[in-house]
Each structure stands twice: as structure tokens, then as C-alpha cells.
Design a protein around this motif. Structure first.
Motif, PDB file in Angstrom:
ATOM      1  N   ASP A 185      37.318  34.387  38.957  1.00  0.00           N
ATOM      2  CA  ASP A 185      38.248  33.261  39.120  1.00  0.00           C
ATOM      3  C   ASP A 185      37.900  32.121  38.152  1.00  0.00           C
ATOM      4  O   ASP A 185      38.780  31.517  37.534  1.00  0.00           O
ATOM      5  CB  ASP A 185      38.191  32.792  40.577  1.00  0.00           C
ATOM      6  CG  ASP A 185      39.179  31.679  40.836  1.00  0.00           C
ATOM      7  OD1 ASP A 185      40.380  31.905  40.602  1.00  0.00           O
ATOM      8  OD2 ASP A 185      38.756  30.579  41.244  1.00  0.00           O
ATOM      9  N   ASP A 234      48.326  31.064  41.387  1.00  0.00           N
ATOM     10  CA  ASP A 234      47.046  30.540  41.899  1.00  0.00           C
ATOM     11  C   ASP A 234      46.817  29.113  41.420  1.00  0.00           C
ATOM     12  O   ASP A 234      46.028  28.378  42.000  1.00  0.00           O
ATOM     13  CB  ASP A 234      45.864  31.385  41.378  1.00  0.00           C
ATOM     14  CG  ASP A 234      45.810  32.738  42.055  1.00  0.00           C
ATOM     15  OD1 ASP A 234      46.509  32.911  43.074  1.00  0.00           O
ATOM     16  OD2 ASP A 234      45.081  33.623  41.555  1.00  0.00           O
ATOM     17  N   SER A 277      42.178  42.152  41.583  1.00  0.00           N
ATOM     18  CA  SER A 277      42.449  41.811  42.985  1.00  0.00           C
ATOM     19  C   SER A 277      41.457  42.553  43.876  1.00  0.00           C
ATOM     20  O   SER A 277      40.708  43.412  43.415  1.00  0.00           O
ATOM     21  CB  SER A 277      43.853  42.280  43.338  1.00  0.00           C
ATOM     22  OG  SER A 277      43.900  43.696  43.202  1.00  0.00           O
ATOM     23  N   ASN A 300      41.055  31.958  35.791  1.00  0.00           N
ATOM     24  CA  ASN A 300      41.851  30.759  36.078  1.00  0.00           C
ATOM     25  C   ASN A 300      41.214  29.503  35.482  1.00  0.00           C
ATOM     26  O   ASN A 300      41.911  28.653  34.931  1.00  0.00           O
ATOM     27  CB  ASN A 300      42.029  30.581  37.593  1.00  0.00           C
ATOM     28  CG  ASN A 300      43.082  31.541  38.129  1.00  0.00           C
ATOM     29  OD1 ASN A 300      44.150  31.697  37.527  1.00  0.00           O
ATOM     30  ND2 ASN A 300      42.777  32.209  39.229  1.00  0.00           N
ATOM     31  N   ARG A 326      51.161  33.223  37.534  1.00  0.00           N
ATOM     32  CA  ARG A 326      49.907  32.487  37.778  1.00  0.00           C
ATOM     33  C   ARG A 326      50.015  31.466  38.909  1.00  0.00           C
ATOM     34  O   ARG A 326      49.635  30.312  38.754  1.00  0.00           O
ATOM     35  CB  ARG A 326      49.454  31.802  36.490  1.00  0.00           C
ATOM     36  CG  ARG A 326      49.339  32.833  35.383  1.00  0.00           C
ATOM     37  CD  ARG A 326      48.678  32.306  34.154  1.00  0.00           C
ATOM     38  NE  ARG A 326      48.822  33.289  33.098  1.00  0.00           N
ATOM     39  CZ  ARG A 326      48.987  33.018  31.814  1.00  0.00           C
ATOM     40  NH1 ARG A 326      48.990  31.763  31.399  1.00  0.00           N
ATOM     41  NH2 ARG A 326      49.115  33.971  30.922  1.00  0.00           N
TER      42      ARG A 326
END
Ligand code: G6P
Length: 483
Positions: free
Chosen positions: A82, A336, A55, A86, A334
Motif C-alpha cells: 500500500d 482507495d 488483493s 498508493n 484508484r
């Protein structure tokens, strides 16, 4: 003297929060991998844990030079991170290993995928370089999970002197699912993994999927040695030759089924704050039987089919109406990713539908809890009459192992054949095909109807199996096997 120990994992043992006044506070990191490893590493003085800054607060900590002893956080470019975390680890590798793709639409491997894959490669390389820099001659390095599948290969090129292990906490995809990935990506993953001296998995099934796939890929040479299905954890193995290295180097594939530390878990479950939650829950449940589940809201956990099975139970066996409460803890994960947010919303909707359909003035059939509250989860464990653990696929599923250890009156476990824990718990659990809602509903009925003595006897045996390889021993076994 024993050699230095390094661990590499995406998530570290702690994360930072940035206060309004600009000060940084440290918090313990979340998830099963972190708690297991933290306990095990506590036994290894001088060990170093390399993790990513997750973060802005973590990145700020790195920039300010704030750190804890034994931890090195890598400040990775946020966009690259990211893409890797992700874009590839959570959206491609997680979906592949858990067989989650909705195949009429997914996956799509296009230019955008390639861009993210390059980020994943660079993110892995950042770990490999940090490890190469920190490791003493001959150090032992334990790399964790699908986030870092390329690290063993990359590190081997930089530091051939190191002893490298990799542990996969998820399942490994079947050949059909692995075959959805572009060929060169499969080869790269195999190459990365075979850079390790030892590869660990929770079960034989996952280990054999890896070994079977790897030997069909030209990154690996011949499969060798034996792969027996019984015997003590960690001693059975298969040896693969890493053909691309041009040398006769073996990678051993072994199983280390992570278990529970009974003493520690029971102590945690009997703290005053857990007693308080237990009293609250008992008042809410008002003497009814309970079906409990505790999960992060992962698509792989199959929470929706669990609720459908509960609905079918109340429909086909109306005698249970008003006599049972489903305690469903589904913690956020998760968020995101849109597909996770949508799934979380569907869980809440379906639970509300069931409550609207069957609820009465004095009975709410499902109590959903979305707040990650460890004390409440432990209280649920203590009072559970039935545990519902029905993942589509799961590396291990420690909840299936924790509940029997903590359960007070004995708990019947309805367990999916797709959970890693199935390999060790199948004898005393009620096992179900995770897609078969009707079978799951019937198993819930059988579990609720099970005589108390039988439940208690099964729970004892489940708890014994669940505690065979607690985290510290699990870690030590891997270290010793690494030499
Ligand atoms: C679960 C899996 C682990 C994985 C972890 C990552 O616990 O079993 O294999 O490492 O999720 O979760 P995160 O929240 O860091 O994405």
C-alpha cells in the motif's frame, strides 16, 4: 536460439476473486498496459510475467500455490504494498509525471514520505530478486512503468549478464516538476532507470524530458549521440552513460509509440453484445449528434474542464441545445485514494448541474456512465461524431487512437496538446490547450460543424497513424532492439 523473455509489471495479466465458498476464480486484469502486453506476450512462448499480488484474493492464490502458466505473482506484505503503490507510485510519481500537484498545499516530503519511499524501494527489490532468480543467463527483461523505476538498477547489480529494458507508459515530468522531489530521490530514480540498457517512452517529448533531466543529475555521465525528431519508431535514440557504475555502459533512450491493432479492435467492436449496446444508445440519443469521451476517472484526464467546455458550448452556441448529447464514460479508478473519490464525485455533480441547467423534457445534455463496460465503450466509439480527448497530460491516450479506427461515419477528434497521441495525430485532430476551456468549447463547435466528407477524410488519416505500431509490433521492436 532467442533468449528467454521476462516481463515485470505491477499489474498482472489476471487477478483472482475469492468466492463465498472459498474457491478462487481467475479474471483478466484491467487497464491498457495489461491488454497491450497480454496481446504481445501471446507471441512469446515460454515468456514469464512477474507481477504483484494486488488483493487479498491474489495473496491467497500465491499462498495456495495457484498460478497460471507464464505468470509469477509476488506476495508482498500488504502494508508495504500500500505504501509503495498508493503512497509513492500513485500519489507521488503519478502526480509528478502528470503535473497534478495543487502546489499551495502539495507535495510535502516529510518523515512519512521517507517511510513510504523505503517501502517503494523494498517493493522494487522484491521484483529485482524474483527476476534475478527466474532469469536464465543472458535473458531479456522488460520492466514496466513508474511503479518499478528502481528495478533496472537493482537488477543490474544482481545480474550484470541480463539485457534490461524499461518502458514508461506515462509522461516523464518536466525538469521543474521533477525538481520538486528531494535531490536524493531524483538521483535514485535516475540511477534505477539508467540500470537499463534501453529506456522506452511513447513520445519524443517524454524521452527528452528524461534524457535532459538525467544528464543534469550526477548519476548520469554525458549525453551522447543523436535525438532526431522524425524517422521510424524505435530507431532514434540518445545514449547516456551510467556514471555511477564506474564502467562505460550506455543506456539508449528511444521512442516506441504504442498503437492499435485495427483488425482485432474492429472484430471486438462488431460482436453481437456491442451491436445491442449500440441499438440502445441510438434509441437514447434519438438522431442527435454525439460528443464522446471514454476515460478512467483519473485526475489527469481533465474530465471536469471537458464538462465546463461543453457547458460553455451550450451557452455560447445555443444553436446546439437539443441537437447534441455528450456521452461521458468515466469509469472508477484508484478509489482507495480520497482525492480520486472526491474527483469522481465532482464529475457527477458537474454533469448533474449541466443537465439541470439545460435539460428539457425530451433532452438530457450529458449522459454519464460510470460502469466499466467495454462493450458499451465500443458502441460509443462506433457512433461518436466528435471525440473529446483533453487530458492535462497523458503518456499516450489510446482512446484517441481507438475511436478513429472504429468510428462508422467518421469522427472529429478534439485532442489536448498534453496527450502523447498529439505527437502523431496533431495533423488531423483539432488540438487544444487542456486548460483553455473556451478554446475547447470552440473546438467542439468546429468539430460538430465539420462537413461529413472532411470528417471522414481526417478519420482515415487518423486511423492510419493510430495503427502504425500495434501492440505485438511495439513489443517485438523493443525486444529486437534489446538484442
Ligand atoms: C494507466 C497508465 C499506465 C499505468 C496504469 C496503472 O493505464 O497509462 O501507465 O500502468 O494506469 O493503473 P492501475 O489501475 O494499475 O493503477
Amino acid at each position: 536460439m532467442a533468449s528467454q523473455v521476462l516481463v515485470a509489471a505491477n499489474r498482472g495479466p489476471l487477478s483472482y476473486v475469492l468466492g463465498d465458498d472459498g474457491t478462487l476464480g481467475a479474471r483478466r486484469g484491467g487497464g491498457g498496459l495489461v491488454s497491450g502486453l497480454s496481446a504481445a506476450l501471446a507471441e512469446q512462448p515460454g515468456a514469464l510475467w512477474i507481477c504483484a499480488a494486488l488483493s487479498d484474493a491474489d495473496r491467497e492464490a500465491v499462498r495456495r500455490g495457484v498460478s497460471e502458466p507464464g505468470v509469477r505473482m509476488l506476495d508482498i506484505d500488504p502494508t508495504m504494498y500500500d505504501d509503495a503503490y498508493n503512497g509513492i507510485a500513485n500519489s507521488v510519481l503519478w502526480f509528478t509525471h502528470h503535473h497534478l500537484y495543487d502546489v499551495p498545499r502539495e507535495p510535502v516530503f516529510d518523515a512519512e514520505f521517507r517511510r513510504r519511499w523505503d517501502s517503494y524501494t523494498a517493493y522494487n527489490a522484491a521484483f529485482a530478486h524474483a527476476l534475478a532468480e527466474e532469469a536464465e543467463q543472458g535473458a531479456r527483461v522488460l520492466v514496466q512503468d513508474y511503479h518499478l523505476a528502481l528495478v533496472p538498477g537493482q537488477l543490474r547489480e544482481l545480474r550484470p549478464d541480463l539485457r534490461i529494458a524499461h518502458f514508461t507508459h506515462t509522461p516523464w515530468a518536466s525538469r521543474e516538476f521533477m525538481g520538486m522531489l528531494p535531490d536524493d530521490i531524483v538521483s535514485r530514480l535516475t540511477w534505477g532507470m539508467l540500470g537499463a540498457d534501453r529506456l522506452g517512452f511513447h513520445t519524443w517529448e517524454w524521452a527528452s524530458h528524461f534524457a535532459g533531466g538525467a544528464t543534469r543529475d550526477d548519476a548520469a555521465g554525458i549525453a551522447d549521440s543523436f535525438f532526431p525528431r522524425d524517422g521510424a519508431p524505435g530507431v532514434n535514440h540518445r545514449r547516456l552513460t551510467g556514471g555511477r557504475y564506474g564502467e562505460k555502459r550506455f543506456t539508449e533512450v528511444a521512442r516506441y509509440p504504442l498503437g492499435v491493432d485495427a483488425e482485432e479492435l474492429r472484430a471486438l467492436a462488431h460482436r453481437p453484445e456491442v451491436d445491442e449496446k449500440l441499438a440502445e444508445l441510438r434509441a437514447e440519443v434519438a438522431g442527435r449528434l454525439t460528443i464522446a469521451r471514454v476515460d478512467r476517472t483519473e485526475l489527469s484526464k481533465n474530465i471536469l474542464r471537458g464538462l465546463l467546455a461543453y457547458r460553455e458550448l451550450l451557452t455560447v452556441h445555443p444553436e446546439w441545445r437539443g441537437r447534441v448529447v455528450h456521452l461521458a464514460s468515466a469509469y472508477p479508478s484508484r478509489q482507495d485514494l480520497k482525492v480520486y473519490r472526491d474527483y469522481t464525485a465532482s464529475v457527477a455533480e458537474l454533469a448533474a448541474e449541466i443537465n439541470a441547467e439545460f435539460g428539457t423534457d425530451d433532452w438530457q445534455p450529458v449522459l454519464v456512465s460510470v460502469k466499466d463496460d467495454f462493450a458499451r465503450s465500443l458502441a460509443v466509439y462506433r457512433m461518436a461524431d466528435v471525440a473529446l480527448v483533453n487530458p492535462v497530460r497523458d503518456g499516450m491516450n489510446l482512446v484517441a487512437k481507438e475511436i478513429p479506427v472504429v468510428s462508422e461515419a467518421g469522427c472529429a477528434v478534439v485532442l489536448s496538446t498534453g496527450a502523447g497521441a498529439y505527437e502523431e495525430l496533431r495533423g488531423d485532430a483539432l488540438t487544444v490547450n487542456p486548460y483553455d476551456v473556451s478554446e475547447t468549447a470552440e473546438a467542439l463547435h468546429t468539430a460538430l460543424s465539420m462537413p461529413a466528407e472532411e470528417r471522414a477524410e481526417r478519420t482515415k488519416r487518423l486511423a492510419a497513424a493510430a495503427t502504425a505500431l500495434p501492440p505485438a509490433q511495439w513489443f517485438r521492436a523493443q525486444l529486437e532492439d534489446l538484442g
